[in-house]
Design an enzyme around this catalytic site. Structure first.
Site, mmCIF file in Angstrom:
data_model
loop_
_atom_site.group_PDB
_atom_site.id
_atom_site.type_symbol
_atom_site.label_atom_id
_atom_site.label_comp_id
_atom_site.label_asym_id
_atom_site.label_seq_id
_atom_site.Cartn_x
_atom_site.Cartn_y
_atom_site.Cartn_z
ATOM 1 N N TYR A 1 40.936 39.551 35.131
ATOM 2 C CA TYR A 1 40.621 39.330 36.548
ATOM 3 C C TYR A 1 41.789 39.644 37.481
ATOM 4 O O TYR A 1 41.610 39.660 38.699
ATOM 5 C CB TYR A 1 40.203 37.874 36.775
ATOM 6 C CG TYR A 1 38.919 37.495 36.091
ATOM 7 C CD1 TYR A 1 37.706 38.017 36.516
ATOM 8 C CD2 TYR A 1 38.916 36.612 35.015
ATOM 9 C CE1 TYR A 1 36.518 37.668 35.884
ATOM 10 C CE2 TYR A 1 37.733 36.251 34.380
ATOM 11 C CZ TYR A 1 36.537 36.789 34.821
ATOM 12 O OH TYR A 1 35.361 36.442 34.197
ATOM 13 N N HIS B 1 38.582 39.406 43.997
ATOM 14 C CA HIS B 1 38.523 37.949 44.154
ATOM 15 C C HIS B 1 39.907 37.319 44.061
ATOM 16 O O HIS B 1 40.093 36.172 44.480
ATOM 17 C CB HIS B 1 37.604 37.358 43.072
ATOM 18 C CG HIS B 1 36.669 36.295 43.556
ATOM 19 N ND1 HIS B 1 36.452 36.003 44.890
ATOM 20 C CD2 HIS B 1 35.874 35.427 42.863
ATOM 21 C CE1 HIS B 1 35.563 35.015 44.990
ATOM 22 N NE2 HIS B 1 35.201 34.647 43.780
ATOM 23 N N TYR C 1 39.113 28.321 36.791
ATOM 24 C CA TYR C 1 38.274 29.373 37.365
ATOM 25 C C TYR C 1 38.072 29.069 38.841
ATOM 26 O O TYR C 1 38.281 27.945 39.301
ATOM 27 C CB TYR C 1 36.958 29.519 36.589
ATOM 28 C CG TYR C 1 37.170 30.318 35.333
ATOM 29 C CD1 TYR C 1 37.176 31.712 35.376
ATOM 30 C CD2 TYR C 1 37.442 29.684 34.128
ATOM 31 C CE1 TYR C 1 37.426 32.453 34.235
ATOM 32 C CE2 TYR C 1 37.699 30.421 32.978
ATOM 33 C CZ TYR C 1 37.690 31.803 33.041
ATOM 34 O OH TYR C 1 37.956 32.540 31.916
ATOM 35 N N ASN D 1 35.672 28.507 40.856
ATOM 36 C CA ASN D 1 34.805 27.420 41.326
ATOM 37 C C ASN D 1 35.345 26.027 40.992
ATOM 38 O O ASN D 1 34.724 25.030 41.334
ATOM 39 C CB ASN D 1 33.374 27.588 40.780
ATOM 40 C CG ASN D 1 33.309 27.531 39.272
ATOM 41 O OD1 ASN D 1 34.322 27.661 38.596
ATOM 42 N ND2 ASN D 1 32.122 27.347 38.734
ATOM 43 N N ASN E 1 33.144 30.131 46.594
ATOM 44 C CA ASN E 1 33.127 29.009 45.651
ATOM 45 C C ASN E 1 34.463 28.292 45.534
ATOM 46 O O ASN E 1 34.504 27.084 45.299
ATOM 47 C CB ASN E 1 32.648 29.473 44.275
ATOM 48 C CG ASN E 1 31.167 29.783 44.268
ATOM 49 O OD1 ASN E 1 30.396 29.185 45.013
ATOM 50 N ND2 ASN E 1 30.760 30.738 43.443
#
Length: 195
Positions: A17, A22, A68, A70, A116
């Protein structure tokens, strides 16, 4: 003068990631750490990597949650509660779908806009939305059904260059924020757009 005591960069953990849209908030905090010449170190009790930096003679904590996205609030609340940092003393940097790549803006308060990470931070701070945000534009795929794949994807080189330029400008504006005030920092950053 800014009263910011904690700067958070939102991200998803792991190499897969690291370069995705993001994680734009984390890129900003990584650049601040580089400029301040401080290493970001894993701190399990804060569920993230953190550093203590000095910006214009004032202490500030840097944090990238390693939860993560969220679950970002778990990390932010753990550090903020430990150091007794109030929501209005927190700046959260995050990717923003509703702004083009090459644009970044400061904002105080507001909703989560479907993000989120912000949603979890608001909940973890007792539904207090009164924290500062640095919104880093990543653009929108044009279809809400494509948003998840878009934010978890990499930007094309031209867009990435614009995002990086906006982050560089945000870092310079953060120095103004700490040296002068939010109004001057906003004026500088909000008039910038990478071409």
């Amino acid at each position: 003068m800014s009263n910011i005591k904690l700067i958070v960069g939102l991200a998803n953990p792991g190499a897969e990631y690291a370069q995705t849209r993001h994680n734009a908030g984390a890129w900003y905090v990584q650049e601040l750490a580089r400029i301040c010449n401080v290493p970001l170190v894993a701190e399990s009790k804060y569920f993230g990597v953190t550093a203590r930096a000095t910006l214009h003679g004032r202490d500030v904590r840097l944090l990238i949650p390693t939860t993560y996205m969220n679950l970002s609030g778990k990390s932010v609340a753990a550090l903020a509660n430990f150091f007794r940092i109030l929501p209005e003393e927190i700046l959260v940097a995050h990717d923003e779908l509703d702004m083009d790549p090459g644009v970044a803006k400061f904002k105080l308060g507001g909703g989560h806009g479907g993000h989120n990470g912000l949603k979890d931070i608001i909940a973890s701070l007792g539904n207090d939305k009164n924290f500062h945000r640095l919104r880093i534009g990543i653009g929108h795929p044009g279809d809400k059904n494509k948003v998840s794949g878009y934010v978890l994807g990499r930007a094309p080189a031209v867009e990435q260059e614009r995002i990086n330029a906006a982050i560089d400008e945000a870092v310079r504006s953060t120095e103004i924020l700490f040296n002068q005030d939010m109004a001057k920092a906003m004026h500088r950053l909000h008039s910038f757009k990478a071409e």
